[in-house]
Write a protein that holds these residues in place. Structure first.
Motif, mmCIF file in Angstrom:
data_model
loop_
_atom_site.group_PDB
_atom_site.id
_atom_site.type_symbol
_atom_site.label_atom_id
_atom_site.label_comp_id
_atom_site.label_asym_id
_atom_site.label_seq_id
_atom_site.Cartn_x
_atom_site.Cartn_y
_atom_site.Cartn_z
ATOM 1 N N UNK A 1 64.339 -15.397 4.947
ATOM 2 C CA UNK A 1 65.548 -15.600 4.144
ATOM 3 C C UNK A 1 66.078 -17.012 4.413
ATOM 4 N N UNK A 2 66.389 -17.822 3.391
ATOM 5 C CA UNK A 2 66.886 -19.184 3.598
ATOM 6 C C UNK A 2 68.195 -19.191 4.364
ATOM 7 N N UNK A 3 68.398 -20.225 5.155
ATOM 8 C CA UNK A 3 69.657 -20.369 5.864
ATOM 9 C C UNK A 3 70.738 -20.858 4.912
ATOM 10 N N UNK A 4 71.969 -20.402 5.082
ATOM 11 C CA UNK A 4 73.075 -20.922 4.262
ATOM 12 C C UNK A 4 73.259 -22.409 4.536
ATOM 13 N N UNK A 5 73.882 -23.158 3.610
ATOM 14 C CA UNK A 5 74.101 -24.588 3.814
ATOM 15 C C UNK A 5 74.764 -24.871 5.159
ATOM 16 N N UNK A 6 74.179 -25.783 5.911
ATOM 17 C CA UNK A 6 74.732 -26.163 7.198
ATOM 18 C C UNK A 6 74.226 -25.332 8.348
ATOM 19 N N UNK A 7 73.617 -24.155 8.072
ATOM 20 C CA UNK A 7 73.146 -23.289 9.152
ATOM 21 C C UNK A 7 71.723 -23.680 9.528
ATOM 22 N N UNK A 8 71.389 -23.587 10.795
ATOM 23 C CA UNK A 8 70.086 -24.021 11.274
ATOM 24 C C UNK A 8 69.708 -23.256 12.522
ATOM 25 N N UNK A 9 68.458 -23.371 12.910
ATOM 26 C CA UNK A 9 68.010 -22.866 14.199
ATOM 27 C C UNK A 9 67.606 -24.051 15.041
ATOM 28 N N UNK A 10 67.357 -23.809 16.336
ATOM 29 C CA UNK A 10 67.037 -24.889 17.255
ATOM 30 C C UNK A 10 65.839 -25.684 16.747
ATOM 31 N N UNK A 11 65.988 -27.010 16.747
ATOM 32 C CA UNK A 11 64.892 -27.890 16.356
ATOM 33 C C UNK A 11 64.721 -28.052 14.861
ATOM 34 N N UNK A 12 65.547 -27.392 14.052
ATOM 35 C CA UNK A 12 65.424 -27.488 12.600
ATOM 36 C C UNK A 12 66.542 -28.331 12.013
ATOM 37 N N UNK A 13 66.236 -28.953 10.872
ATOM 38 C CA UNK A 13 67.242 -29.701 10.135
ATOM 39 C C UNK A 13 67.985 -28.733 9.232
ATOM 40 N N UNK A 14 69.301 -28.828 9.119
ATOM 41 C CA UNK A 14 70.041 -27.925 8.223
ATOM 42 C C UNK A 14 69.469 -27.940 6.812
ATOM 43 N N UNK A 15 69.460 -26.779 6.189
ATOM 44 C CA UNK A 15 68.901 -26.662 4.843
ATOM 45 C C UNK A 15 69.585 -27.590 3.856
ATOM 46 N N UNK A 16 70.905 -27.752 4.009
ATOM 47 C CA UNK A 16 71.625 -28.638 3.091
ATOM 48 C C UNK A 16 71.131 -30.073 3.217
#
Length: 410
Positions: A1-16
């Protein structure tokens, strides 16, 4: 499931942020190329086809691009839609302040010139800073309002022959204009009436913007390491290394016209003696040929006189070639460019002096050991700084298309 804008996990760039980057890459490609297939955009953005289609849909929804079915299709299968910029959707004002004239263009997304104006100096010669700002404000207003039926003007870019502090558009020193520490960006914003006063204004050196223009739409397309040299009353340079401009500290790099080549030479307007521009500036070459300096400071008259057998004009061209070779040798030793582009008045004498420049260059000390480079005349001619000023003004839109559209609509 895609992350909401601004949400991220460790080492990832925010989807937005990922989305912003992809939209930026896609719009830059369309802006530069004019008409691009969706399959080509898929390769440019390094995402899958469905994601490319979604990104194109976002930009189309903002009115920045439109899709068309190609009229001809040679390969089997369904043709890939062609994506084009919508010039009226986002526009900028490009201004060039010169000693001999002020020029202005209203430019649409994709580089289309929608309107243009030129102002010559008033009787009595160049005006002072405040008068120049007033004339610039008048030019901006003469090109129409910031809002159009299909979009808005998102920025103003100004090319100036001098040292410019990029952060705030302060012209630190423009000797040929007689300016010192003049806040051009702030002054123009203050002269513009709302809603023009809410449009961001960016200022940069004219040769730097000439180099940017040539890289985006001229002789340096596809070349990542080059020097752009422009000679008019003065001499300036724009530098690209690894595909990026070299601004130097606070944006002051590229003042190659004030490189000392003849310590015993003429006094320069900057206060030093023997600067490169005192040997190859257009007025210097014209006067050495015994001719009157034309209003546009062109060197074409010197070339015509030399071709007609005028010995003084021929000597002036030979001297210019020798000093050009000396300065180019210095630049080649320090920067090792792949390409040198002759802009401004130098493009007028390029073909007439090319062989002599090559001959003189072969006599310099590092001629054999340096990496070879090629010469080329400007593809944009005297428009190069204006093209660069437009690209400077488009930068916020191309960096973050949706945020720039929201700001323009506010």
């Amino acid at each position: 499931m895609p992350f909401p804008p601004g949400e991220t996990t460790a080492g990832q760039v925010p989807q937005a942020e990922v989305r912003r980057r992809h939209l930026s890459v896609l719009l830059r490609h369309v802006h530069a190329e004019g008409a691009v297939s969706r399959s080509e955009l898929t390769r440019a953005t390094c995402v899958n086809r469905s994601t490319t289609a979604a990104l194109v849909g976002v930009l189309a929804g903002a009115g920045l691009v439109r899709e068309e079915v190609p009229r001809t299709h040679r390969s089997a299968g369904r043709p890939s839609p062609v994506v084009r910029p919508v010039p009226g959707s986002a526009q900028v004002i490009a201004l060039e302040v010169g000693v001999e004239r002020i020029r202005a263009e209203r430019v649409g997304l994709g580089g289309e010139v929608l309107a243009e104006r030129t102002l010559l100096p008033p009787p009595g010669g160049p005006t002072g800073f405040e008068d120049t700002v007033g004339r610039l404000a008048g030019l901006v207003g003469s090109l129409g309002g910031p809002s159009t039926a299909g979009g808005r003007c998102t920025g103003v870019g100004i090319a100036v022959p001098g040292l410019v502090r990029r952060a705030d558009g302060l012209v630190r020193f423009a000797p040929n204009l007689g300016w010192t520490d003049e806040p051009l960006a702030a002054a123009l914003t203050g002269r513009l009436a709302p809603p023009w006063s809410r449009v961001p204004v960016a200022v940069a050196n004219d040769a730097d913007l000439g180099a940017l223009g040539e890289h985006c739409r001229g002789a340096a397309r596809g070349c990542d390491d080059f020097v752009y040299i422009s000679a008019n009353v003065g001499v300036g340079g724009g530098l690209f290394c690894g595909g990026r401009p070299v601004p130097g500290q606070r944006g002051y790099a590229g003042e190659i016209g004030h490189m000392i080549v003849n310590p015993g030479g003429r006094q320069c307007r900057c206060g030093a003696r023997g600067c490169w521009e005192t040997e190859i500036g257009t007025d210097v070459v014209t006067e050495a040929a015994g001719l009157r300096v034309p209003p546009d400071h062109s060197l074409s008259g010197v070339v015509e006189a030399a071709e007609a057998g005028d010995e003084r004009a021929a000597r002036a061209l030979d001297d210019a070639a020798r000093w050009l070779a000396i300065g180019l040798g210095n630049l080649a030793a320090v920067l090792s460019p792949r390409l040198v582009i002759f802009g401004g008045g130098l493009q007028d004498i390029y073909e007439a002096t090319f062989d002599r420049i090559e001959a003189y260059s072969a006599t310099t000390g590092l001629a054999r050991s340096r990496a070879p480079y090629t010469h080329r005349r400007s593809a944009l001619a005297h428009r190069a700084p204006l093209v660069g000023a437009a690209e400077l003004a488009f930068a916020p839109l191309l960096d973050d298309p949706l945020a720039a559209c929201r700001a323009a609509a506010a």
